[in-house]
Design an enzyme around this catalytic site. Structure first.
Site, PDB file in Angstrom:
ATOM      1  N   ALA A  49     -51.553  34.314 -10.573  1.00 48.36           N
ATOM      2  CA  ALA A  49     -51.579  35.000 -11.441  1.00 48.36           C
ATOM      3  C   ALA A  49     -51.027  36.454 -11.164  1.00 48.36           C
ATOM      4  CB  ALA A  49     -53.317  35.235 -11.340  1.00 48.36           C
ATOM      5  N   SER A  50     -50.881  37.148 -12.384  1.00 48.31           N
ATOM      6  CA  SER A  50     -50.330  38.602 -12.630  1.00 48.31           C
ATOM      7  C   SER A  50     -50.584  39.398 -11.301  1.00 48.31           C
ATOM      8  CB  SER A  50     -49.933  38.619 -13.755  1.00 48.31           C
ATOM      9  OG  SER A  50     -49.203  38.039 -14.400  1.00 48.31           O
TER      10      SER A  50
END
Length: 212
Positions: free
Chosen positions: A10-11
């Site tokens: 995930a970012s």
């Protein structure tokens, strides 16, 4: 022996990198496979320097499978960085299997004869390149729109910057005051260690700020 190595990304720290784990597990179980190792991190797909991804590559043996939910979990990289990552994957002969790329699914199964395998590899290399380009374009387009929106909001006097997750930060601060360990806090709140560090640093800064 071929190992399935699942990569979850995930970012940001506030996103759940493990969100797609059940989908990857289902994919493996449906094919009578088992995921041998999981690699999870909160890092931008637009940067090449991702510790868990490179740990996966280091751990892998020739023929192992790198399993991802979507190609953009693996790459939102620039052309040069994508080529550098592919070079490392190809050096280890790691096969990429993505749930959003059905032609890659056969790569998770038993080896085929040389001619069939060569054809599958060629098709998947082409499609991976295409999806990587699409993922990069989506990333740059979103960043451009975001920047344009911020400029408009600033001009209208509406932009105040990103707001902290005040409720979770307050919960983290309360747990710290109770002497709970960082590991326990991570588990309880879903926050990363870097998020806890920001809370700690913020409190220190507030305590040392001059009072008027």
């Amino acid at each position: 022996m071929t190992f399935i190595r699942a990569y979850l990304r995930a970012s940001t720290d506030d996103q759940d990198a493990g969100r797609a784990r059940s989908d990857l597990e289902t994919f493996a179980v449906d094919r009578g496979l088992r995921v041998a190792a999981w690699y999870t991190e909160n890092e931008s797909g637009a940067k090449l320097d991702r510790p868990e991804l490179f740990r996966l590559i280091e751990d892998a043996s020739p023929g192992d499978v790198l399993l991802v939910e979507q190609v953009d979990r693996l790459s939102r990289l620039s052309t040069d960085d994508w080529e550098a990552l592919k070079l490392k994957l190809n050096h280890k002969r790691i096969r990429v299997v993505a749930l959003d790329l059905p032609t890659s699914w056969m790569g998770a199964e038993a080896r085929h004869d040389d001619a069939t395998q060569a054809m599958l590899d060629a098709v998947n290399r082409m499609l991976l390149d295409m999806l990587a380009v699409v993922a990069r374009k989506d990333y740059t387009d979103r960043r451009r729109r975001q920047a344009q929106g911020i400029v408009k909001a600033q001009q209208a006097g509406l932009y105040r910057g990103r707001r902290a997750d005040t409720e979770r930060h307050a919960a983290i601060a309360e747990m710290l005051d109770k002497g709970m360990s960082w590991s326990t806090i991570c588990t309880a709140t879903g926050a990363s260690r870097s998020t806890i560090k920001r809370v700690v640093d913020g409190r220190k800064a507030a305590q040392t700020s001059p009072q008027f």
